[in-house]
Write a protein that holds these residues in place. Structure first.
Motif, PDB file in Angstrom:
ATOM      1  N   ASP A 187       0.832  -1.203   0.000  1.00 12.82           N
ATOM      2  CA  ASP A 187       0.000   0.000   0.000  1.00 12.82           C
ATOM      3  C   ASP A 187       0.869   1.256   0.000  1.00 12.82           C
ATOM      4  N   ALA A 188       1.944   1.241   0.781  1.00 16.89           N
ATOM      5  CA  ALA A 188       2.835   2.398   0.839  1.00 16.89           C
ATOM      6  C   ALA A 188       3.498   2.657  -0.511  1.00 16.89           C
ATOM      7  N   LEU A 189       3.862   1.575  -1.210  1.00 15.76           N
ATOM      8  CA  LEU A 189       4.490   1.735  -2.520  1.00 15.76           C
ATOM      9  C   LEU A 189       3.548   2.364  -3.542  1.00 15.76           C
ATOM     10  N   GLY A 190       2.264   2.335  -3.243  1.00 15.87           N
ATOM     11  CA  GLY A 190       1.293   2.944  -4.150  1.00 15.87           C
ATOM     12  C   GLY A 190       1.340   4.462  -4.155  1.00 15.87           C
ATOM     13  N   HIS A 191       1.921   5.061  -3.086  1.00 15.12           N
ATOM     14  CA  HIS A 191       1.927   6.530  -3.055  1.00 15.12           C
ATOM     15  C   HIS A 191       3.160   7.130  -2.366  1.00 15.12           C
ATOM     16  N   LEU A 192       4.072   6.295  -1.863  1.00 17.38           N
ATOM     17  CA  LEU A 192       5.254   6.797  -1.170  1.00 17.38           C
ATOM     18  C   LEU A 192       6.543   6.290  -1.816  1.00 17.38           C
ATOM     19  N   ASP A 193       7.650   6.890  -1.414  1.00 28.32           N
ATOM     20  CA  ASP A 193       8.973   6.340  -1.702  1.00 28.32           C
ATOM     21  C   ASP A 193       9.792   6.458  -0.417  1.00 28.32           C
ATOM     22  N   LEU A 194      11.126   6.547  -0.514  1.00 29.15           N
ATOM     23  CA  LEU A 194      11.934   6.606   0.696  1.00 29.15           C
ATOM     24  C   LEU A 194      11.668   7.845   1.534  1.00 29.15           C
ATOM     25  N   GLY A 195      11.256   8.931   0.882  1.00 27.05           N
ATOM     26  CA  GLY A 195      11.130  10.209   1.574  1.00 27.05           C
ATOM     27  C   GLY A 195      12.475  10.920   1.629  1.00 27.05           C
ATOM     28  N   ASN A 196      12.461  12.176   2.040  1.00 26.66           N
ATOM     29  CA  ASN A 196      13.669  13.008   2.119  1.00 26.66           C
ATOM     30  C   ASN A 196      13.939  13.333   3.587  1.00 26.66           C
ATOM     31  N   HIS A 197      15.119  12.962   4.060  1.00 24.69           N
ATOM     32  CA  HIS A 197      15.411  13.144   5.478  1.00 24.69           C
ATOM     33  C   HIS A 197      15.542  14.610   5.877  1.00 24.69           C
ATOM     34  N   HIS A 198      15.601  15.527   4.894  1.00 27.46           N
ATOM     35  CA  HIS A 198      15.638  16.957   5.196  1.00 27.46           C
ATOM     36  C   HIS A 198      14.235  17.550   5.367  1.00 27.46           C
ATOM     37  N   LEU A 199      13.216  16.763   5.095  1.00 27.17           N
ATOM     38  CA  LEU A 199      11.842  17.256   5.176  1.00 27.17           C
ATOM     39  C   LEU A 199      11.092  16.585   6.317  1.00 27.17           C
ATOM     40  N   VAL A 200      10.046  17.249   6.788  1.00 25.41           N
ATOM     41  CA  VAL A 200       9.195  16.676   7.822  1.00 25.41           C
ATOM     42  C   VAL A 200       8.357  15.565   7.206  1.00 25.41           C
ATOM     43  N   SER A 201       8.248  14.438   7.910  1.00 27.05           N
ATOM     44  CA  SER A 201       7.562  13.266   7.378  1.00 27.05           C
ATOM     45  C   SER A 201       6.421  12.852   8.296  1.00 27.05           C
ATOM     46  N   THR A 202       5.241  12.720   7.729  1.00 24.55           N
ATOM     47  CA  THR A 202       4.088  12.218   8.489  1.00 24.55           C
ATOM     48  C   THR A 202       4.363  10.818   8.998  1.00 24.55           C
ATOM     49  N   GLU A 203       4.924   9.960   8.144  1.00 23.36           N
ATOM     50  CA  GLU A 203       5.159   8.558   8.504  1.00 23.36           C
ATOM     51  C   GLU A 203       6.197   8.422   9.613  1.00 23.36           C
ATOM     52  N   ARG A 204       7.319   9.126   9.486  1.00 21.86           N
ATOM     53  CA  ARG A 204       8.346   9.049  10.525  1.00 21.86           C
ATOM     54  C   ARG A 204       7.847   9.613  11.852  1.00 21.86           C
ATOM     55  N   SER A 205       7.134  10.715  11.781  1.00 23.01           N
ATOM     56  CA  SER A 205       6.659  11.363  13.005  1.00 23.01           C
ATOM     57  C   SER A 205       5.675  10.473  13.758  1.00 23.01           C
ATOM     58  N   ALA A 206       4.752   9.858  13.027  1.00 17.51           N
ATOM     59  CA  ALA A 206       3.754   9.007  13.664  1.00 17.51           C
ATOM     60  C   ALA A 206       4.399   7.761  14.266  1.00 17.51           C
ATOM     61  N   LEU A 207       5.355   7.173  13.545  1.00 17.10           N
ATOM     62  CA  LEU A 207       6.026   5.975  14.055  1.00 17.10           C
ATOM     63  C   LEU A 207       6.880   6.312  15.281  1.00 17.10           C
TER      64      LEU A 207
END
Length: 436
Positions: free
Chosen positions: A73-93
């Motif tokens: 499901d994540a591959l349907g709309h996400l990729d690795l993300g950018n560590h310089h940006l705020v991330s919904t996924e990282r923040s929630a986890l």
């Protein structure tokens, strides 16, 4: 499809030619093929119970459907993300990780998270944070322990992991398992932290007594020294609690997770630490980052893992399996003159044999009979025995039938002909396991 023999030839030519002779000698020359649940199959179709689970990576079994769905499901709309940006996924986890550590009876809690791509990197950061936060350079760690093969994490492990590379990170001092209950005698003005695996895996899964661990937490706090716990193998529900340190009613200052945190699908690890340590970033918020640490695809896998590891019903199942194996191995030890007992907290387990040669033989027979496991590299009187946590009781009974058969067939081997066993340290810890 590449055949087994072709795969072995490619491995020998392009990967490692020195591991294969050892594998051949003890019947470990397995080429992994299909895998599902508690099993994997070799390329010839032979089925194995996976009781190594790559050090806890496959706590939820191979190709867990919930983890695969989350990543798909994540591959349907996400990729690795950018560590310089705020991330919904990282923040929630990160929030779930902090909350999963809970709170001690005295009100201690964790605060923040730094993500990594693997356990060695997570421990490397833990040591870096301890040194940076305290302004001190000495880390006390366990003789015969293991925290990874890279950077500072390598320095905290057994000397065999540094000597081969002519590299010895400074600032690490080793304490024996027997000295942990008086660890304060090793403290000095430059001691930044004490670092331990909550249950030392490579050292044979010897359980540190509850009184000793609570003493370590007490004296480190009194002396202003940090306590770092490595939960890379013991965490994520493996011990029957979300984190093994919860058995001791203590809260470390820093702990690391990895391996099983990935769900066996996508690499991800993390270091969790107290909120006040964040001051290290005040002058330069960019002094640490990890390009692949906390990838948003990995977060999807880890989210399923934390959901399981904090689920009371899941943990109840882990403890039911633990009870079954405790009883079954106790019965085996009473009937056999080859097995001494079981070192165990939850499903973090090692079968202890009467001597190293019998253990090596038993591990070889287990693999021949379709049970993949390994000996503890720094205490070879023990075979690590860690089936996936999703195993059913019926599967557990089938597995124990193979264990009994393998123990009966095991005959102590002459290890002197093996260059590996003649040149490496054998069992370091030959004492009765003490319960929490």
């Amino acid at each position: 499809m590449t055949s087994r023999d072709e795969t072995i030839q490619l491995h020998e030519t392009y990967l490692s030619k020195h591991k294969l002779p050892l594998f051949r000698q003890f019947g470990w020359e397995v080429v992994e093929g299909r895998r599902e649940g508690v099993f994997f199959w070799d390329l010839d179709g032979k089925r194995y119970f996976d009781c190594h689970v790559c050090g806890g990576v496959y706590n939820l079994g191979h190709r867990n459907p919930k983890v695969i769905k989350a990543v798909s499901d994540a591959l349907g709309h996400l990729d690795l993300g950018n560590h310089h940006l705020v991330s919904t996924e990282r923040s929630a986890l990160a929030r779930k990780l902090v909350e999963s550590a809970g709170e001690t009876s005295s009100g201690e809690r964790m605060g923040r998270v730094v993500f990594s791509s693997g356990g060695g990197e997570a421990m490397d950061f833990a040591f870096k944070m301890a040194k940076g936060y305290t302004g001190k350079s000495k880390i006390l760690c366990l003789e015969g322990g293991y925290h990874g093969h890279t950077g500072l994490s390598m320095g905290a492990g057994d000397e065999k992991y540094t000597e081969a590379w002519n590299y010895k990170p400074e600032g690490f001092a080793k304490v024996s398992l027997e000295d942990l209950d008086q660890i304060e005698k090793f403290f000095d003005e430059d001691t930044a932290a004490v670092s331990l695996e909550t249950i030392p895996a490579t050292l044979g899964m010897n359980v540190i007594p509850r009184s000793t661990m609570q003493h370590i937490r007490k004296v480190t706090r009194e002396h202003g020294i940090l306590l770092i716990l490595d939960e890379i193998q013991t965490g994520c529900g493996r011990s029957g609690r979300t984190w093994a340190f919860q058995h001791y009613d203590i809260m470390p200052d820093i702990f690391a997770t990895g391996k099983g945190f990935s769900g066996g699908i996508y690499p991800i690890a993390a270091t969790v630490y107290r909120d006040e340590m964040e001051r290290v970033y005040e002058e330069n918020p960019m002094i640490h980052f990890s390009t692949f640490g906390g990838s948003e695809i990995g977060c999807a896998a880890a989210d399923v893992v934390i959901e399981h590891a904090t689920d009371p019903d899941f943990l109840a199942h882990v403890n039911a399996l633990s009870d079954y194996f405790r009883t079954a191995i106790k019965d085996l030890a009473e009937r056999s003159n080859k097995v001494s007992g079981l070192r165990q907290v939850g499903m973090f387990q090692a079968i202890e044999f009467v001597d190293v040669a019998t253990c090596i033989s038993a591990v070889a027979r287990l693999n021949t009979n379709g049970v993949f496991c390994v000996f503890s590299n720094n205490d070879r009187v023990c075979a690590q025995f860690m089936p996936p946590l999703i195993m059913t009781l019926d599967e557990a009974e089938e597995l124990m039938g193979l264990v009994r058969q393998s123990v009966e067939e095991a005959e102590a081997q002459d290890l002197s002909s093996s260059s590996f066993f003649s040149t490496q340290t054998e069992a370091r810890v030959l004492r009765a396991n003490r319960a929490l």
